[in-house]
Design a protein around this motif. Sequence first.
Motif, PDB file in Angstrom:
ATOM      1  N   TRP A   3       0.824  -1.258  -0.145  1.00 43.51           N
ATOM      2  CA  TRP A   3       0.172   0.028   0.140  1.00 43.51           C
ATOM      3  C   TRP A   3       0.895   1.366  -0.210  1.00 43.51           C
ATOM      4  O   TRP A   3       2.148   0.996   0.494  1.00 43.51           O
ATOM      5  N   TYR A   8      -2.747   7.016  -0.284  1.00 42.49           N
ATOM      6  CA  TYR A   8      -4.278   6.655   0.651  1.00 42.49           C
ATOM      7  C   TYR A   8      -4.591   7.890   1.120  1.00 42.49           C
ATOM      8  O   TYR A   8      -5.924   7.979   1.233  1.00 42.49           O
ATOM      9  N   ARG A  15     -11.945   9.512   3.956  1.00 41.14           N
ATOM     10  CA  ARG A  15     -11.869   7.989   4.218  1.00 41.14           C
ATOM     11  C   ARG A  15     -12.034   7.989   5.765  1.00 41.14           C
ATOM     12  O   ARG A  15     -12.243   6.852   6.294  1.00 41.14           O
ATOM     13  N   SER A  19     -15.049   6.194  10.271  1.00 43.62           N
ATOM     14  CA  SER A  19     -14.490   5.684  11.615  1.00 43.62           C
ATOM     15  C   SER A  19     -14.985   6.576  12.545  1.00 43.62           C
ATOM     16  O   SER A  19     -15.593   6.076  13.711  1.00 43.62           O
ATOM     17  N   CYS A  39      -5.470  -1.087  10.693  1.00 43.69           N
ATOM     18  CA  CYS A  39      -5.399   0.214  10.928  1.00 43.69           C
ATOM     19  C   CYS A  39      -4.632   1.109   9.824  1.00 43.69           C
ATOM     20  O   CYS A  39      -5.141   2.392  10.143  1.00 43.69           O
ATOM     21  N   ASN A  43      -4.894   6.467  10.668  1.00 36.14           N
ATOM     22  CA  ASN A  43      -6.011   7.438  10.789  1.00 36.14           C
ATOM     23  C   ASN A  43      -7.146   6.871  11.641  1.00 36.14           C
ATOM     24  O   ASN A  43      -7.833   7.603  12.640  1.00 36.14           O
ATOM     25  N   SER A  44      -7.694   5.754  11.474  1.00 39.82           N
ATOM     26  CA  SER A  44      -8.981   5.212  11.933  1.00 39.82           C
ATOM     27  C   SER A  44      -8.564   5.019  13.708  1.00 39.82           C
ATOM     28  O   SER A  44      -9.322   5.626  14.495  1.00 39.82           O
ATOM     29  N   LEU A  60      -3.129  -3.010  14.253  1.00 37.66           N
ATOM     30  CA  LEU A  60      -2.649  -4.123  13.428  1.00 37.66           C
ATOM     31  C   LEU A  60      -2.732  -3.986  12.192  1.00 37.66           C
ATOM     32  O   LEU A  60      -3.961  -3.856  11.639  1.00 37.66           O
ATOM     33  N   ASP A  61      -2.184  -4.314  11.196  1.00 41.73           N
ATOM     34  CA  ASP A  61      -2.175  -4.278   9.703  1.00 41.73           C
ATOM     35  C   ASP A  61      -1.021  -5.224   9.167  1.00 41.73           C
ATOM     36  O   ASP A  61       0.133  -5.361   9.626  1.00 41.73           O
ATOM     37  N   MET A  66       2.215   0.592   5.740  1.00 42.91           N
ATOM     38  CA  MET A  66       1.141   1.277   6.302  1.00 42.91           C
ATOM     39  C   MET A  66       1.620   1.387   8.040  1.00 42.91           C
ATOM     40  O   MET A  66       1.623   2.260   8.697  1.00 42.91           O
ATOM     41  N   ALA A  82       0.766  -7.870  11.024  1.00 42.03           N
ATOM     42  CA  ALA A  82       0.413  -9.279  11.268  1.00 42.03           C
ATOM     43  C   ALA A  82      -0.827  -9.310  10.262  1.00 42.03           C
ATOM     44  O   ALA A  82      -1.492  -8.336   9.957  1.00 42.03           O
ATOM     45  N   ASN A  83      -1.100 -10.626  10.021  1.00 41.66           N
ATOM     46  CA  ASN A  83      -2.147 -10.861   9.042  1.00 41.66           C
ATOM     47  C   ASN A  83      -3.623 -11.088   9.717  1.00 41.66           C
ATOM     48  O   ASN A  83      -3.511 -12.024  10.573  1.00 41.66           O
ATOM     49  N   ALA A  84      -4.442 -10.122   9.449  1.00 42.63           N
ATOM     50  CA  ALA A  84      -5.713 -10.713  10.419  1.00 42.63           C
ATOM     51  C   ALA A  84      -6.340 -11.779   9.978  1.00 42.63           C
ATOM     52  O   ALA A  84      -7.249 -12.390  10.630  1.00 42.63           O
ATOM     53  N   ALA A  85      -6.034 -12.293   8.811  1.00 42.81           N
ATOM     54  CA  ALA A  85      -6.687 -13.734   8.578  1.00 42.81           C
ATOM     55  C   ALA A  85      -6.106 -14.742   9.354  1.00 42.81           C
ATOM     56  O   ALA A  85      -6.987 -15.807   9.391  1.00 42.81           O
ATOM     57  N   ASN A  99     -12.259  -0.790  10.207  1.00 45.52           N
ATOM     58  CA  ASN A  99     -12.695  -0.015   9.485  1.00 45.52           C
ATOM     59  C   ASN A  99     -12.107  -0.172   8.099  1.00 45.52           C
ATOM     60  O   ASN A  99     -10.928   0.163   7.985  1.00 45.52           O
ATOM     61  N   THR A 204      -6.723   2.300  -3.605  1.00 46.15           N
ATOM     62  CA  THR A 204      -7.840   1.031  -3.005  1.00 46.15           C
ATOM     63  C   THR A 204      -8.199   0.029  -4.044  1.00 46.15           C
ATOM     64  O   THR A 204      -7.550  -0.826  -4.251  1.00 46.15           O
TER      65      THR A 204
HETATM   66  C1  LIG Z   1      -8.792   0.784   3.167  1.00 42.07           C
HETATM   67  S1  LIG Z   1      -7.355   0.628   4.428  1.00 42.07           S
HETATM   68  C2  LIG Z   1      -8.122   1.046   5.800  1.00 42.07           C
HETATM   69  C3  LIG Z   1      -7.205   1.880   6.517  1.00 42.07           C
HETATM   70  C4  LIG Z   1      -8.252   2.620   8.098  1.00 42.07           C
HETATM   71  N1  LIG Z   1      -8.493   1.340   8.717  1.00 42.07           N
HETATM   72  C5  LIG Z   1      -9.120   3.370   7.590  1.00 42.07           C
HETATM   73  O1  LIG Z   1     -10.191   3.400   8.417  1.00 42.07           O
HETATM   74  O2  LIG Z   1      -8.751   4.408   6.653  1.00 42.07           O
HETATM   75  C6  LIG Z   1      -7.360  -1.097   4.477  1.00 42.07           C
HETATM   76  C7  LIG Z   1      -6.097  -1.770   5.366  1.00 42.07           C
HETATM   77  O3  LIG Z   1      -6.397  -2.993   5.547  1.00 42.07           O
HETATM   78  C8  LIG Z   1      -5.227  -3.636   5.605  1.00 42.07           C
HETATM   79  N2  LIG Z   1      -5.274  -4.869   5.314  1.00 42.07           N
HETATM   80  C9  LIG Z   1      -5.747  -5.612   4.144  1.00 42.07           C
HETATM   81  N3  LIG Z   1      -5.529  -7.042   4.382  1.00 42.07           N
HETATM   82  C10 LIG Z   1      -5.314  -7.313   5.356  1.00 42.07           C
HETATM   83  C11 LIG Z   1      -5.110  -8.378   6.312  1.00 42.07           C
HETATM   84  N4  LIG Z   1      -5.332  -9.644   5.824  1.00 42.07           N
HETATM   85  N5  LIG Z   1      -4.654  -8.245   7.694  1.00 42.07           N
HETATM   86  C12 LIG Z   1      -4.336  -6.970   8.261  1.00 42.07           C
HETATM   87  N6  LIG Z   1      -4.502  -6.021   7.498  1.00 42.07           N
HETATM   88  C13 LIG Z   1      -5.079  -5.849   6.051  1.00 42.07           C
HETATM   89  C14 LIG Z   1      -4.243  -2.929   4.430  1.00 42.07           C
HETATM   90  O4  LIG Z   1      -3.093  -3.064   4.532  1.00 42.07           O
HETATM   91  C15 LIG Z   1      -4.865  -1.432   4.839  1.00 42.07           C
HETATM   92  O5  LIG Z   1      -3.939  -0.577   5.581  1.00 42.07           O
END
Ligand SMILES: C[S@@+](CC[C@H](N)C(=O)[O-])C[C@H]1O[C@@H](n2cnc3c(N)ncnc32)[C@H](O)[C@@H]1O
Length: 255
Positions: A3, A8, A15, A19, A39, A43-44, A60-61, A66, A82-85, A99, A204
């Motif tokens: 990203w 962004y 954006r 939030s 995150c 910003n959120s 966490l992102d 980012m 970290a990966n949220a999945a 968000n 995005t």
């Molecule tokens: C559109 S941005 C949203 C950023 C912020 N939360 C906001 O409200 O503007 C989406 C974010 O989700 C993160 N993201 C996407 N897939 C993810 C995953 N599997 N685990 C963690 N973060 C993830 C991206 O790296 C990106 O920073």
Amino acid sequence: MDWNPKLYMKYGNERTQPSIDLVSRIALDYPKSIIDIGCGPGNSTQILVKRWPKSEIAGLDNSPNMIEKAGKDFPKQEWMLANAANINISRKYDIVFSNATIQWIPDHEKLLSRLFSIVNTGGALAIQIPMFKDLAIWKAIEFVSLGSKWKSSLSSCGSVFTYHSSGYYYDLLALVSQKIEMWETTYMHIMDSHEAIFEWSKSTALRPYFDELKDENARNDFKNDIIARLKIEYPIQKSGKVIFPFKRLFFIAYK
Ligand SMILES: C[S@@+](CC[C@H](N)C(=O)[O-])C[C@H]1O[C@@H](n2cnc3c(N)ncnc32)[C@H](O)[C@@H]1O
């Protein structure tokens, strides 16, 4: 490709408004701990900090760019790459907030079950999802990317997005929640031009398409085709501006 936080945040106010709206409706006065999933550049997370300055708040992102930007701008907070999945967090939080992120992650049944499992009893899971596939820009992207010119290289790019109806999320959470609140909002963004709508989306929703096109000429060609289609989908107002309606689904599930 990773990203781009600067691109962004070009439309940072727009954006971040969802939030602000989501945070304002979370009916918890003194949460001790909060995690912001996806995150972004923080910003959120800062909206959470503003409402609950005494809480312990982490972001966490899975994007190194980012997390680096968030850490630089807000060094006092905890940031996790970290990966949220595959979230594997042994502790729980009073609020798990996310968000504009979960649409990037497949299998929402598994994801929401994991996210809800790290909410403390008495706490809340609060989510906002851009309903991108309901927008006119999605029609434009599908028209161009599935047309004969781009189909062979771009037809699978749209499949990276996942989201479902409010009923789907309600059914997933109703049996395990004390109370659920859900709503949709369509934000009417006033944009300077069709190019501005393109710029908004480049960082995005259009990212998977531009990641796929390696050649600069092909990227420019694709950009021109998208902008031509945006001109069909979005009329120019008398002032010369263009209204960009953007629909979002919100829900808060209390545990
Ligand atoms: C559109 S941005 C949203 C950023 C912020 N939360 C906001 O409200 O503007 C989406 C974010 O989700 C993160 N993201 C996407 N897939 C993810 C995953 N599997 N685990 C963690 N973060 C993830 C991206 O790296 C990106 O920073």
